[in-house]
Scaffold this active site. Structure first.
Site: not given
Ligand SMILES: CCCCCCCCCCCCCC(=O)SCCNC(=O)CCNC(=O)[C@H](O)C(C)(C)COP(=O)(O)OP(=O)(O)OC[C@H]1O[C@@H](n2cnc3c(N)ncnc32)[C@H](O)[C@@H]1OP(=O)(O)O
Length: 464
Positions: A464, A190, A183-184
């Protein structure tokens, strides 16, 4: 979700199917057009500036190769000892998931940035118990919970995790990890942070002499080992409609939809009961005998079964729910079935503040074991048995206020999805193995129609 209601073009749907969006997880109950399975890569191999440098199969590869690792064999001595350089305003951090502060920060990052929700109406309601289950299985490494912080403020802006997950792929046992929760922060997208996180987790995993990794994504990357489709079974249709998950199919009324999806109150499988700690040995054996049905499966020790399938006290009964069937004469456990729970928080809705969501997890049945493992007659018997087990699992889920029960077209799920009224979702999930070449594995989707297929899938592992 407002996007449930409008008509979409195929291009819109294809674009959405490349992201891990809420729409991946929930179908529009009245899908007007079939989404395209992501067969064709969205861009050429050369345009994958990062992935073309990694040991992953190329899209144009033929299936006629020897299965095995892609990179030449390496040793720990070949692995760089320092973390990869990062932009001067950021710094690497290793999250301490034993600490409330780090758990809270991870929760906040994932809550705000993990899934895209244009209306900001739904959020995954991650909990401490969920993270304890998902990120701290036996053998977990502190060092594989990797974050990036803003140097000045300490704010967590990116995360990636690895947990041990050994695999069997067509008879070959492979020491491996599962990579998840990449996750960012939305404002830092980008900027090539994802490749950096992937390289750093690879380095830290390699330092433990592990060279393969399993991961899944809605995004099409080089090159899926398999692709499965989501299925969704409403348990509380009225509520799903009120929060905007479900729309009213043409020719139906609210009352008819509720009538169609209402389950009975009591389970029917004879000998059905909640799994107890003393069942771990039997469930372990059943699981291991069962997983040979699949071309890719997770190797589990007894400790793994205790953690992943039984859950135990640390779960507090909130995340993983497992039931067994005990033969009334012999008292032998003959089947088990599990689901895990990860609810949504609902914002800005006058009627509801949460949606209960369950995901089918591992199961096994003596009915599917033995010599004639996939012949027609055995499959029919298994179909009947699985329908009974999954139906009862859904009845249990309803009792703990689950509103929708999700399952993929993986495992043997194609045998019951249609009959148990799972709607085919518009999301597809691609499975990948890093640094490993293997022939394509059937994902339980019909090649021409993209509907759930009539035969079992070769994917036995549940991510998950
Ligand atoms: C041996 C040990 C090995 C361990 C490692 C094994 C591999 C593990 C691999 C990871 C498994 C993760 C499993 C999960 O957790 S899947 C869940 C992924 N997370 C989300 O969808 C949450 C919301 N999205 C985001 O947070 C960002 O959009 C992410 C972080 C996804 C990308 O950030 P951003 O949008 O700011 O982009 P960028 O400029 O930094 O980077 C662009 C590059 O990244 C490639 N990209 C985009 N999405 C993914 C993706 N889901 N898997 C792998 N690669 C992905 C993309 O093709 C491009 O490369 P290339 O096209 O130029 O080549």
């Amino acid at each position: 979700m407002s996007e449930n209601k409008g008509q979409k073009t195929l291009a819109d749907l294809k674009d959405e199917s490349t992201k891990k969006t809420l729409a991946d997880l929930f179908q529009r109950l009245a899908v007007e057009q079939e989404p395209e399975a992501p067969d064709a890569p969205p861009k050429s191999m050369d345009e994958y500036k990062f992935w073309k440098t990694q040991p992953v199969p190329r899209f144009d590869e033929k299936d006629s190769f020897k299965e095995g690792p892609i990179d030449a064999e390496k040793t720990i001595a070949d692995v760089r000892t320092e973390p990869y350089p990062i932009h001067s305003s950021f710094e690497w951090t290793t999250l301490d998931l034993e600490s409330d502060e780090d758990l809270d920060q991870l929760y906040e990052l994932l809550y705000d940035h993990y899934v895209e929700d244009h209306d900001a109406t739904f959020r995954f309601a991650y909990s401490r118990t969920f993270f304890n289950w998902a990120l701290k299985p036996p053998g977990w490494e502190h060092n594989w919970h990797i974050g990036v912080r803003v140097k000045d403020t300490g704010r967590l802006i990116a995360f990636i995790s690895g947990v041990p997950c050994d695999l069997t792929i067509r008879g070959n046992d492979i020491k491996s990890v599962e990579i998840n929760f990449l996750c960012v922060h939305k404002q830092l997208r980008s900027k090539r942070l994802a490749p950096l996180l992937i390289k750093e987790v690879t380095r830290r995993v390699n330092l433990k002499n592990i060279w393969q990794a399993l991961y899944s994504s809605g995004t099409v990357l080089p090159k899926p080992l398999s692709t499965c489709r989501y299925g969704h079974r409403p348990l509380n249709w009225g509520k799903l409609y009120e929060v905007g998950f479900s729309s009213l199919p043409q020719g139906e009324t609210k009352a008819s939809m509720i009538a169609k999806t209402t389950l009975s109150n009591e389970t029917k499988t004879v000998g059905w009961r909640k799994m107890k700690e003393e069942d771990i040995d039997t469930v372990y054996k059943l699981y291991n005998d069962w997983r040979v049905r699949y071309e890719i499966s997770q190797i589990m020790t007894k400790e793994d079964v205790k953690h992943w399938i039984y859950g135990g006290k640390q779960q507090d009964g909130k995340v993983i729910h497992t039931y067994v069937v005990e033969d009334k004469d012999t008292k032998r456990v003959t089947d088990f079935i599990s689901f895990y729970v990860l609810p949504f928080t609902v914002l800005q809705n006058e009627l509801h503040d949460n949606v209960g969501i369950a995901y089918l997890y591992y199961y096994a049945s003596e009915t599917g074991l033995g010599k004639f493992i996939k012949d027609e007659e055995s499959q029919e018997l298994l179909k009947k048995r699985l329908k009974s087990l999954v139906n009862d699992a859904m009845i249990e889920a309803k009792k703990i206020n689950i509103d929708v029960f999700n399952a993929l077209s993986s495992q043997d799920n194609a045998l019951f999805l249609d009959d148990l009224k799972f709607g085919a979702g518009d999301g597809f999930l691609n499975y990948y193995v890093f640094n490993y070449r293997a022939k394509h594995i059937e994902g339980g989707i019909d090649d021409t129609t993209n509907a759930f297929s009539k035969t079992s899938s070769g994917v036995g592992v549940v991510l998950l």
